[in-house]
Design an enzyme around this catalytic site. Structure first.
Site: not given
Ligand SMILES: [Fe+2]
Length: 247
Positions: A112, A151, A161, A164, A166
């Site tokens: 991110y 990640y 994870r 995905h 959000h």
């Molecule tokens: Fe996330």
């Protein structure tokens, strides 16, 4: 002088989705829920006029490229280009129109653009990972972006994870906000992800998984994925109680 009239407007009330549709507030396998879940019974606050009116989230706030995350910089981001589209529907299958849909996601390497995301995967100078759009007359939204990478996070040993995106959806007012996540089909990381598996009902879990859609795939350009969001009822999407802190 006339008789004062009573305000007979009927305000919408909260409806509960079937058991198993949403995760329990305390999900022990998802470590941080132990610190933040309510310890006292919830108090249900009735919606008042303030909550069901303004501010209206109109088209004037949306930029032309806000729903194309691949064209927000001088160059194109690295990664698999994808088109994500779907409909925002109410529990009766009716389209929810002119609703603000926002997304945020990691880049192709799973990182991110966020001050707290420091794991050793490179940032992409051509990718911010945020987008927004309004649903159209049919309740449809569309984003062009790149497929996010998996990640690591420190929930448990060697925790990763699944890829995905959000999603946040608004109703007609700022307090009417719901947040969920979209996953990709056949991700090998589903089995070890406590966020995905915190949803007790298998069918509800599967509603968070997008569908590969060849008809939305653009030849020589991008893969297509379809992801409908249903606000309530038997086929309701799973919504986060708050934004996750796995970043
Ligand atoms: Fe996330």
């Amino acid at each position: 002088m006339g008789t004062p009239t009573r305000n007979t407007q009927r305000l919408p009330q909260y409806l509960r989705d079937p058991d198993g549709t949403h995760p329990p507030l305390d999900s022990p396998c998802y470590g941080s829920t132990a610190l933040r879940h309510p310890k006292q019974p919830l108090v249900l606050l009735p919606q008042m006029l303030t909550e069901v009116t303004g501010p209206v989230l109109g088209p004037g706030r949306i930029g032309e490229l806000d729903n194309d995350l691949t064209r927000q910089h001088a160059g194109e981001p690295q990664g698999q280009r994808i088109i994500v589209t779907g409909r925002l529907l109410d529990g009766d299958g009716r389209p929810v129109r002119n609703s603000l849909v926002e997304i945020w996601q990691a880049n192709a390497g799973g990182r991110y653009r966020h001050a707290l995301d420091r794991w050793p995967s490179p940032l992409d100078p051509n990718f911010d990972g945020v987008g927004r759009t309004l649903t159209d007359h049919d309740g449809r939204y569309e984003f062009t972006t790149i497929k996010p990478g998996a990640y690591p996070w420190k929930n448990h040993d060697n925790a990763w994870r699944p890829a995905h995106i959000h999603f946040s959806v608004f109703g007609s007012a700022f307090t009417q906000r719901l947040v969920t996540q979209m996953y990709f089909p056949d991700d090998p990381l589903f089995s070890q992800d406590p966020i995905f598996n915190s949803i007790p009902d298998e069918k509800a879990r599967q509603r968070m998984v997008s569908r590969f859609d060849l008809s939305r795939t653009v030849e020589q350009w991008a893969l297509g994925f379809e992801f409908d969001i249903v606000l309530r009822g038997r086929d309701a999407s799973v919504f986060d109680d708050e934004e996750e802190d796995d970043e």
